[in-house]
Design a protein around this motif. Structure first.
Motif, short mmCIF file in Angstrom:
data_model
loop_
_atom_site.label_atom_id
_atom_site.label_comp_id
_atom_site.label_asym_id
_atom_site.label_seq_id
_atom_site.Cartn_x
_atom_site.Cartn_y
_atom_site.Cartn_z
N VAL A 172 -1.33 -5.11 2.71
CA VAL A 172 -2.62 -5.10 3.52
C VAL A 172 -2.64 -5.98 3.14
CG1 VAL A 172 -2.86 -2.42 3.42
CG2 VAL A 172 -3.30 -3.90 1.25
N GLY A 228 -6.42 4.72 -4.15
CA GLY A 228 -7.87 4.23 -3.79
C GLY A 228 -7.70 3.66 -2.34
N ARG A 229 -8.81 2.86 -1.11
CA ARG A 229 -8.76 1.93 -0.39
C ARG A 229 -8.44 0.19 -0.94
NH1 ARG A 229 -12.14 -1.96 2.53
NH2 ARG A 229 -11.60 -1.33 4.29
N GLY A 230 -7.20 -0.06 0.33
CA GLY A 230 -7.07 -0.79 -0.70
C GLY A 230 -6.27 -1.49 -1.53
N GLU A 271 0.71 -0.70 -0.18
CA GLU A 271 -0.09 -0.01 0.17
C GLU A 271 0.25 1.48 -0.15
OE1 GLU A 271 -4.19 1.32 2.66
OE2 GLU A 271 -2.17 1.05 4.05
N GLN A 272 2.12 1.24 0.86
CA GLN A 272 2.94 2.92 0.56
C GLN A 272 4.08 1.86 0.87
OE1 GLN A 272 1.72 5.58 3.31
NE2 GLN A 272 4.13 5.46 4.20
N ARG A 305 2.88 5.78 -1.86
CA ARG A 305 1.37 5.91 -2.14
C ARG A 305 0.37 5.14 -3.31
NH1 ARG A 305 2.20 9.94 1.19
NH2 ARG A 305 2.52 10.29 3.43
N ARG A 330 -3.38 -4.20 7.93
CA ARG A 330 -2.52 -3.82 7.58
C ARG A 330 -0.77 -4.06 8.44
NH1 ARG A 330 -6.51 -0.17 6.35
NH2 ARG A 330 -6.17 0.63 4.08
N LEU A 388 -9.29 -4.52 5.90
CA LEU A 388 -7.45 -5.00 5.71
C LEU A 388 -7.12 -4.97 7.09
CD1 LEU A 388 -7.94 -2.61 2.64
CD2 LEU A 388 -8.05 -4.86 2.24
#
Length: 458
Positions: free
Chosen positions: A182, A146-148, A97-98, A143, A192, A190
């Motif tokens: 994630v 969006g989410r996930g 995710e990052q 990053r 993390r 999710l």
């Protein structure tokens, strides 16, 4: 995070301590989870391995910027330094995710520019934040949108223009990396997890060995290092204020064996693939030189972006070196493409998301008088070398030989000296004589072209 200053960062292909790999890979440290399990009894937490990272050896280019030089003290000089890295593919539906790349420059050095620049949004939606302009400690954070969402793991890079005292012999520092991953769990939630490399990986690039940049730094946002690479072609006049008084003395002209290589379809690749291909190119050439006992640091070297020029030291044994270099190039390319095929068979993906393409090259060899001029190697031998390398007949042979990774073209004189006389490892079988005519360049010539096979194939 403890430093790992004792790690070996030599240039050969062995594996050093602490996950450091010599060659075009700087290091292969693990990514360990920060949420370690604390055993009973107060022992140290047990950190789980989340994944890994392959840190490419940084690429350095010595910048020529006359306009800036007029406003800078003579005690400073500048380098473009590119930091490529690949993340390990994650199993079980996990995604990055990052990702944060951190670079600590050595004392006396600081960043004049950062690329990707702060606030950059990549074509795939990746958001990039940057810190460290004018500082020693630099940081790039990527990053996923969006989410996930997930980040592509391979072909990532960051680069900076570094100013350092002219008294410094090395561009050096330390590199580290941290990630957030994630994983989907029941109910659409999710999970993390944060992880980091357990130590800093040191890097050191000798300033004298940095690739020369042919043109001043003029813009940002180009693909990694491309606008700083020394290029072959017509000279571009420098600004009047930057010109030095003419020196009427001609640089020494020595008879040299020259090898030029070029990657097929390089310009059709995306930015991340170009980074990967530059690394493959450098690794392939160094491996070929090592195999035949040619000292890399004693060769004249000129980067072309998608190609490279090697000017070997005078008086090499061409009867041994030429077949050895070609066999080394062929074997190294075959190994690279075998690894790519294994990745693809396991469902891995390249930066395009369509798998790793094979790497194929053209090579040209010639000998003649070469001068080491102010901005590169000059002489009719170098011109003829590149005319042959870029010619339609040589490109055609590679296009019509899908089962080979390398096509080699000999100048007519080199062919007569080496192949016609029957030296070991240089059979005339498979060579095709081609006539080359480039009207726009007023060039005509003869070359001998062959699709190469490794020694194991015959």
């Amino acid at each position: 995070m403890p430093d790992n200053d004792t790690a070996d960062t030599g240039a050969d292909d062995g594996r050093g301590e602490g996950g450091v790999v010599r060659g075009d890979v700087l290091g292969t440290p693990d990514l360990v989870a920060l949420d370690g399990v604390v055993p009973k009894g107060g022992e140290q937490p047990v950190h789980e391995r989340i994944g890994g990272v392959s840190l490419g050896r940084p690429l350095a280019y010595a910048l020529r910027n006359p306009a800036r030089r007029r406003t800078t003290t003579d005690a400073d000089h500048e380098f473009l330094v590119c930091f490529p890295f690949d993340l390990e593919e994650l199993p079980d539906g996990r995604r990055y995710e990052q990702v944060t790349l951190t670079v600590h420059l050595a004392d006396g050095m600081h960043a004049l520019s950062l690329d990707p620049a702060p606030g950059t949004v990549a074509a795939d939606g990746t958001e990039i934040s940057v810190f460290g302009l004018g500082r020693q400690r630099l940081r790039w954070t990527f990053r996923a949108p969006g989410r996930g969402g997930g980040l592509r793991p391979d072909g990532r890079w960051a680069q900076t223009v570094v100013r350092m005292p002219v008294s410094s012999a090395d561009v050096s520092g330390r590199v580290s990396l941290s990630t957030t991953t994630v994983q989907p769990v029941l109910g659409g939630a999710l999970r993390r997890r944060a992880a980091e490399t357990p130590y800093d990986t040191p890097f050191r690039i000798r300033a004298a060995e940095a690739w020369p940049a042919a043109t001043p730094l003029t813009h940002q946002g180009a693909f990694p290092g491309a606008w700083a690479l020394a290029t072959y072609g017509d000279d571009v006049p420098e600004p009047e204020a930057a010109r030095q008084p003419d020196d009427e003395r001609l640089p020494p002209g020595l008879r040299r064996l020259c090898l030029a290589v070029d990657i097929e379809k390089y310009s059709a690749r995306d930015n991340a693939d170009m980074v990967r291909l530059q690394r493959v190119l450098l690794r392939t050439l160094r491996a070929a030189c090592e195999q035949v006992g040619v000292a890399w640091e004693r060769c004249g070297r000129q980067a072309q972006g998608d190609g490279y020029l090697l000017v070997l030291e005078p008086d090499v044994d061409e009867t041994r070196v030429v077949p050895g270099l070609l066999d080394g190039l062929t074997a190294s390319l075959a190994a690279t493409n075998e690894r790519a095929a294994r990745v693809n068979s396991l469902g891995g993906q390249g930066s395009s998301g369509l798998g790793l393409d094979s790497v194929r090259m053209r090579a040209s060899l010639h000998q003649g008088i070469v001068h080491e001029a102010d901005s590169g190697y000059a002489g009719s031998a170098v011109v003829a070398l590149f005319r042959v390398l870029d010619s339609d007949p040589v490109r055609r042979v590679l296009a019509e030989s899908p089962d080979t990774d390398l096509v080699a073209a000999f100048s007519d004189t080199l062919y007569q000296d080496l192949v016609d006389t029957g030296y070991e490892g240089l059979s005339a079988a498979g060579f095709e004589k081609v006539e080359i005519e480039i009207a726009a360049k007023n060039f005509t010539g003869v070359a001998w072209v062959r699709a190469m096979r490794s020694a194991a194939e015959g």
